[in-house]
Write an enzyme that holds these catalytic residues in place. Structure first.
Site, PDB file in Angstrom:
ATOM      1  N   ASP A 108      -0.910   3.991   4.690  1.00 39.49           N
ATOM      2  CA  ASP A 108      -1.921   3.441   5.611  1.00 39.49           C
ATOM      3  C   ASP A 108      -1.609   4.472   6.978  1.00 39.49           C
ATOM      4  O   ASP A 108      -0.674   4.745   7.435  1.00 39.49           O
ATOM      5  CB  ASP A 108      -1.450   2.137   5.915  1.00 39.49           C
ATOM      6  CG  ASP A 108      -2.563   1.359   6.464  1.00 39.49           C
ATOM      7  OD1 ASP A 108      -3.690   1.851   6.494  1.00 39.49           O
ATOM      8  OD2 ASP A 108      -2.097   0.002   6.835  1.00 39.49           O
ATOM      9  N   ARG A 153       0.810  -1.182   0.057  1.00 40.17           N
ATOM     10  CA  ARG A 153      -0.013  -0.017   0.171  1.00 40.17           C
ATOM     11  C   ARG A 153       0.827   1.392   0.149  1.00 40.17           C
ATOM     12  O   ARG A 153       1.972   1.369   0.302  1.00 40.17           O
ATOM     13  CB  ARG A 153      -1.181  -0.055   1.181  1.00 40.17           C
ATOM     14  CG  ARG A 153      -0.189  -0.338   2.436  1.00 40.17           C
ATOM     15  CD  ARG A 153      -1.081  -1.099   3.599  1.00 40.17           C
ATOM     16  NE  ARG A 153      -1.671  -2.286   2.994  1.00 40.17           N
ATOM     17  CZ  ARG A 153      -2.773  -2.689   3.342  1.00 40.17           C
ATOM     18  NH1 ARG A 153      -3.704  -1.971   3.707  1.00 40.17           N
ATOM     19  NH2 ARG A 153      -3.444  -3.910   3.068  1.00 40.17           N
ATOM     20  N   ASP A 211      -3.775   4.786  10.367  1.00 40.93           N
ATOM     21  CA  ASP A 211      -4.569   4.310  11.396  1.00 40.93           C
ATOM     22  C   ASP A 211      -4.566   4.967  12.581  1.00 40.93           C
ATOM     23  O   ASP A 211      -3.659   5.489  13.082  1.00 40.93           O
ATOM     24  CB  ASP A 211      -4.081   2.538  11.624  1.00 40.93           C
ATOM     25  CG  ASP A 211      -4.284   1.778  10.853  1.00 40.93           C
ATOM     26  OD1 ASP A 211      -5.071   1.861   9.795  1.00 40.93           O
ATOM     27  OD2 ASP A 211      -3.329   1.097  10.565  1.00 40.93           O
TER      28      ASP A 211
HETATM   29  N1  ROI Z   1       3.722  -4.859   7.793  1.00 42.58           N
HETATM   30  C1  ROI Z   1       4.330  -3.911   8.115  1.00 42.58           C
HETATM   31  N2  ROI Z   1       5.735  -4.575   8.532  1.00 42.58           N
HETATM   32  N3  ROI Z   1       3.906  -2.611   8.409  1.00 42.58           N
HETATM   33  C2  ROI Z   1       2.789  -2.384   8.152  1.00 42.58           C
HETATM   34  O1  ROI Z   1       2.218  -1.226   8.123  1.00 42.58           O
HETATM   35  C3  ROI Z   1       2.023  -3.124   7.549  1.00 42.58           C
HETATM   36  N4  ROI Z   1       0.705  -2.999   7.059  1.00 42.58           N
HETATM   37  C4  ROI Z   1      -0.108  -3.890   6.490  1.00 42.58           C
HETATM   38  C5  ROI Z   1       0.165  -5.271   6.359  1.00 42.58           C
HETATM   39  C6  ROI Z   1       0.179  -5.865   5.111  1.00 42.58           C
HETATM   40  C7  ROI Z   1      -0.728  -6.324   7.117  1.00 42.58           C
HETATM   41  N5  ROI Z   1       1.743  -5.642   6.921  1.00 42.58           N
HETATM   42  C8  ROI Z   1       2.196  -4.491   7.161  1.00 42.58           C
HETATM   43  O2  ROI Z   1      -1.490  -3.486   6.328  1.00 42.58           O
END
Ligand code: ROI
Length: 178
Positions: free
Chosen positions: A103, A100, A105
């Site tokens: 993100d 992505r 959150d």
């Molecule tokens: N893995 C890491 N290391 N950092 C993330 O922000 C992250 N975000 C995700 C998934 C694909 C689960 N794995 C991730 O959405």
């Protein structure tokens, strides 16, 4: 947007593994200026780390930010999603465990515990993911996570290994127009 008169501390996790992840996170921290009644109080260093989930994708860069906001949690979440979209995220086209562009959150909003459509507080996984909890501790060392306890105690159960600092923390804004 209706502003609340009180300022509530809120914490956000940032992550990216596409399209120059460090630049994506830098841009997202700057974009916070577009959230009305919200100040960026602190931002952690940026950490490169292996993906959680399928390994056939680039490493992620993760960080955390501490805000003070007059927005409601719902409005703040909508604002974070708007920043993701502005940076090219297309949720409908992506895999739940896939790469992505950005993100954002909403981890915590004051001491709020709630579960509604699209908004669960504290964010599930906040205590289990080292790439979330260690950056969060950097911006809020004394933090208590509602329902879970002290972040520092929770971090003692996690490995720090795998988190490689790729950009040191920089001072966040402390003054300026809201
Ligand atoms: N893995 C890491 N290391 N950092 C993330 O922000 C992250 N975000 C995700 C998934 C694909 C689960 N794995 C991730 O959405």
């Amino acid at each position: 947007m209706t502003r609340q008169s009180v300022w509530t501390p809120a914490y956000v996790a940032l992550g990216s593994n596409l399209g120059d992840p460090v630049a994506q996170l830098e841009r997202a921290l700057g974009a916070r200026a577009g959230l009305p009644g919200t100040r960026l109080v602190a931002a952690s260093a940026f950490y490169c780390n292996p993906p959680l989930g399928p390994q056939d994708q680039p490493h992620f860069v993760n960080a955390a930010a501490g805000l003070l906001t007059q927005m409601s949690p719902e409005a703040l979440l909508a604002g974070l999603k708007a920043i993701e979209s502005a940076q090219g995220r297309r949720r409908e086209a992506e895999d739940r465990w896939g790469p992505r562009v950005l993100d954002l959150d909403l981890l915590l909003y004051g001491s709020r515990c709630s579960a509604g459509p699209g908004l669960v507080l504290p964010h599930p996984g906040v205590a289990e993911r080292n790439f979330v909890l260690f950056p969060l501790l950097e911006v809020a060392p004394g933090l208590r996570i509602p329902g879970l306890g002290r972040a520092a105690v929770l971090a003692a159960n996690l490995e720090r290994s795998g988190l490689e600092c790729v950009r040191p923390a920089r001072p966040a804004e402390v003054t300026g127009p809201i």
